[in-house]
Design a protein around this motif. Sequence first.
Motif, PDB file in Angstrom:
ATOM      1  N   ALA A 265       1.234   1.893  -9.460  1.00 43.76           N
ATOM      2  CA  ALA A 265       2.289   1.365 -10.342  1.00 43.76           C
ATOM      3  C   ALA A 265       3.134   0.322  -9.618  1.00 43.76           C
ATOM      4  O   ALA A 265       3.532  -0.694 -10.212  1.00 43.76           O
ATOM      5  N   ALA A 266       3.402   0.557  -8.336  1.00 36.03           N
ATOM      6  CA  ALA A 266       4.233  -0.386  -7.578  1.00 36.03           C
ATOM      7  C   ALA A 266       3.492  -1.695  -7.340  1.00 36.03           C
ATOM      8  O   ALA A 266       4.104  -2.776  -7.382  1.00 36.03           O
ATOM      9  N   VAL A 267       2.194  -1.631  -7.091  1.00 35.80           N
ATOM     10  CA  VAL A 267       1.418  -2.861  -6.883  1.00 35.80           C
ATOM     11  C   VAL A 267       1.353  -3.658  -8.177  1.00 35.80           C
ATOM     12  O   VAL A 267       1.517  -4.889  -8.185  1.00 35.80           O
ATOM     13  N   ILE A 268       1.115  -2.979  -9.301  1.00 37.90           N
ATOM     14  CA  ILE A 268       1.074  -3.668 -10.597  1.00 37.90           C
ATOM     15  C   ILE A 268       2.413  -4.341 -10.877  1.00 37.90           C
ATOM     16  O   ILE A 268       2.475  -5.495 -11.318  1.00 37.90           O
ATOM     17  N   ARG A 275       5.513 -11.169  -6.582  1.00 34.24           N
ATOM     18  CA  ARG A 275       5.898 -10.980  -5.195  1.00 34.24           C
ATOM     19  C   ARG A 275       4.704 -11.290  -4.293  1.00 34.24           C
ATOM     20  O   ARG A 275       3.562 -10.980  -4.620  1.00 34.24           O
ATOM     21  N   SER A 276       4.977 -11.877  -3.160  1.00 37.81           N
ATOM     22  CA  SER A 276       3.908 -12.259  -2.250  1.00 37.81           C
ATOM     23  C   SER A 276       3.359 -11.036  -1.515  1.00 37.81           C
ATOM     24  O   SER A 276       4.000  -9.978  -1.456  1.00 37.81           O
ATOM     25  N   SER A 277       2.189 -11.207  -0.919  1.00 32.51           N
ATOM     26  CA  SER A 277       1.599 -10.131  -0.123  1.00 32.51           C
ATOM     27  C   SER A 277       2.522  -9.741   1.021  1.00 32.51           C
ATOM     28  O   SER A 277       2.679  -8.552   1.346  1.00 32.51           O
ATOM     29  N   ASN A 278       3.138 -10.727   1.644  1.00 32.72           N
ATOM     30  CA  ASN A 278       4.050 -10.443   2.759  1.00 32.72           C
ATOM     31  C   ASN A 278       5.253  -9.620   2.306  1.00 32.72           C
ATOM     32  O   ASN A 278       5.686  -8.707   3.021  1.00 32.72           O
ATOM     33  N   GLU A 279       5.786  -9.946   1.143  1.00 33.46           N
ATOM     34  CA  GLU A 279       6.942  -9.204   0.628  1.00 33.46           C
ATOM     35  C   GLU A 279       6.577  -7.747   0.363  1.00 33.46           C
ATOM     36  O   GLU A 279       7.330  -6.828   0.701  1.00 33.46           O
ATOM     37  N   VAL A 280       5.437  -7.536  -0.261  1.00 24.92           N
ATOM     38  CA  VAL A 280       4.999  -6.167  -0.578  1.00 24.92           C
ATOM     39  C   VAL A 280       4.721  -5.399   0.718  1.00 24.92           C
ATOM     40  O   VAL A 280       5.111  -4.242   0.868  1.00 24.92           O
ATOM     41  N   ALA A 281       4.053  -6.065   1.658  1.00 23.93           N
ATOM     42  CA  ALA A 281       3.727  -5.415   2.928  1.00 23.93           C
ATOM     43  C   ALA A 281       4.993  -5.014   3.684  1.00 23.93           C
ATOM     44  O   ALA A 281       5.078  -3.911   4.246  1.00 23.93           O
ATOM     45  N   GLU A 282       5.971  -5.889   3.692  1.00 23.48           N
ATOM     46  CA  GLU A 282       7.214  -5.596   4.403  1.00 23.48           C
ATOM     47  C   GLU A 282       7.939  -4.415   3.780  1.00 23.48           C
ATOM     48  O   GLU A 282       8.481  -3.556   4.478  1.00 23.48           O
ATOM     49  N   HIS A 283       7.940  -4.352   2.442  1.00 22.30           N
ATOM     50  CA  HIS A 283       8.630  -3.258   1.754  1.00 22.30           C
ATOM     51  C   HIS A 283       7.976  -1.911   2.046  1.00 22.30           C
ATOM     52  O   HIS A 283       8.667  -0.910   2.293  1.00 22.30           O
ATOM     53  N   PHE A 284       6.625  -1.876   2.033  1.00 26.04           N
ATOM     54  CA  PHE A 284       5.920  -0.604   2.180  1.00 26.04           C
ATOM     55  C   PHE A 284       5.482  -0.306   3.615  1.00 26.04           C
ATOM     56  O   PHE A 284       4.918   0.762   3.877  1.00 26.04           O
ATOM     57  N   HIS A 304      -2.433 -12.319  -9.054  1.00 29.38           N
ATOM     58  CA  HIS A 304      -1.676 -12.387  -7.798  1.00 29.38           C
ATOM     59  C   HIS A 304      -1.654 -13.803  -7.226  1.00 29.38           C
ATOM     60  O   HIS A 304      -0.620 -14.254  -6.708  1.00 29.38           O
ATOM     61  N   VAL A 305      -2.781 -14.503  -7.315  1.00 28.72           N
ATOM     62  CA  VAL A 305      -2.840 -15.862  -6.751  1.00 28.72           C
ATOM     63  C   VAL A 305      -2.529 -16.920  -7.793  1.00 28.72           C
ATOM     64  O   VAL A 305      -2.504 -18.121  -7.477  1.00 28.72           O
ATOM     65  N   GLY A 306      -2.281 -16.496  -9.043  1.00 35.39           N
ATOM     66  CA  GLY A 306      -1.853 -17.431 -10.082  1.00 35.39           C
ATOM     67  C   GLY A 306      -2.925 -18.351 -10.618  1.00 35.39           C
ATOM     68  O   GLY A 306      -2.635 -19.500 -10.997  1.00 35.39           O
ATOM     69  N   LYS A 307      -4.167 -17.888 -10.682  1.00 33.77           N
ATOM     70  CA  LYS A 307      -5.251 -18.687 -11.250  1.00 33.77           C
ATOM     71  C   LYS A 307      -5.174 -18.646 -12.777  1.00 33.77           C
ATOM     72  O   LYS A 307      -5.309 -17.596 -13.390  1.00 33.77           O
ATOM     73  N   GLN A 308      -4.972 -19.801 -13.359  1.00 30.63           N
ATOM     74  CA  GLN A 308      -4.892 -19.892 -14.804  1.00 30.63           C
ATOM     75  C   GLN A 308      -6.281 -20.059 -15.407  1.00 30.63           C
ATOM     76  O   GLN A 308      -7.176 -20.642 -14.786  1.00 30.63           O
ATOM     77  N   ILE A 309      -6.473 -19.554 -16.594  1.00 34.00           N
ATOM     78  CA  ILE A 309      -7.747 -19.736 -17.315  1.00 34.00           C
ATOM     79  C   ILE A 309      -7.441 -20.236 -18.721  1.00 34.00           C
ATOM     80  O   ILE A 309      -6.373 -19.998 -19.274  1.00 34.00           O
ATOM     81  N   LYS A 310      -8.379 -20.984 -19.286  1.00 31.21           N
ATOM     82  CA  LYS A 310      -8.230 -21.478 -20.651  1.00 31.21           C
ATOM     83  C   LYS A 310      -9.582 -21.860 -21.194  1.00 31.21           C
ATOM     84  O   LYS A 310     -10.545 -22.069 -20.458  1.00 31.21           O
TER      85      LYS A 310
END
Length: 314
Positions: A265-268, A275-284, A304-310
Amino acid sequence: MPSFEEKLVRAIRRKREAEGLSIRALSTAIGVSFSTLARIERGEGRPDNNSKIRLMEWLGPDAEDAGLGFDKVAFVHFRAGKNVRSSTVRTLLKAAECLRQTLATGAHWSGHEDVDDNASPPSASLSKEELEQAAEKFRADLGLSQDEPIDSLRIEVDGVQVVPVGKRNCLEAQTVRHLRGIAGGEWSAMTIPLDADNENWVVLLNDSHRIERQRVTLLEEYWHILLGHKLTKIARVAEAYGRTYDKTEEHDAYYLASAVLLPRAAVIDAVSKKRSSNEVAEHFGTSTELVEYRVKRLGLWREHVGKQIKLSPD
């Protein structure tokens, strides 16, 4: 006079053909890759000691008939690199014996007794949902909220003692220097049963690694115990060491360790808030690599990396 490898290849081919097995079927049965087995049978490569042990276990009595054999040395849970040197294994086994003699209670038990690997059915991996639920229950039993970090080095499990290698305990100073120095990058942990019923254990933890790595390593070892995983067989073949391991069980233990440290749930929620990978890693209190493993396993990498699709216009 035929070499050990030549005798091994002949024995494998003879038994495989007698049982009507294809190379691919044998690969599935023993956990050695198809390409490795094919090269071995063609005489184009030499199996490493880990593969030799698996092959000789499959051969059973046929191995002795072919003049092949190996010394069973110990049964443990063992977290190490694939190419760990024999000198490192030998030092770890010496440390394991020291800890067993010091910490085991009751009747003496050597830990060298043979284990019938065929007595247990092949491992079946838990589904992703089963793994997530097991991790969530584990955290709930610790009284943790979904966004609360956990330092796994503070977790206590009944019947399990944790000995950081740097604390020495009964270990000789030379052993500690070797395992924390030149061999430090080759292994992460060794979990040693202290009785024949596998009720009591000691985890020898490599505390020369970063704290983030120690946290996931220790949780992996806990999960091997809590899930009743098969012990790794360490054996000596021609003065070098090899070991068996179960890829399914290794996968499940690592997945559960990551899911306890980084709850679903926290990762989702973190991904939805960009939030960046670094931010999540630092928190946990984990590595960024572990965060990205969790994100990918939860199917959230694109977000997570913001890849858009259309859809392209007609």
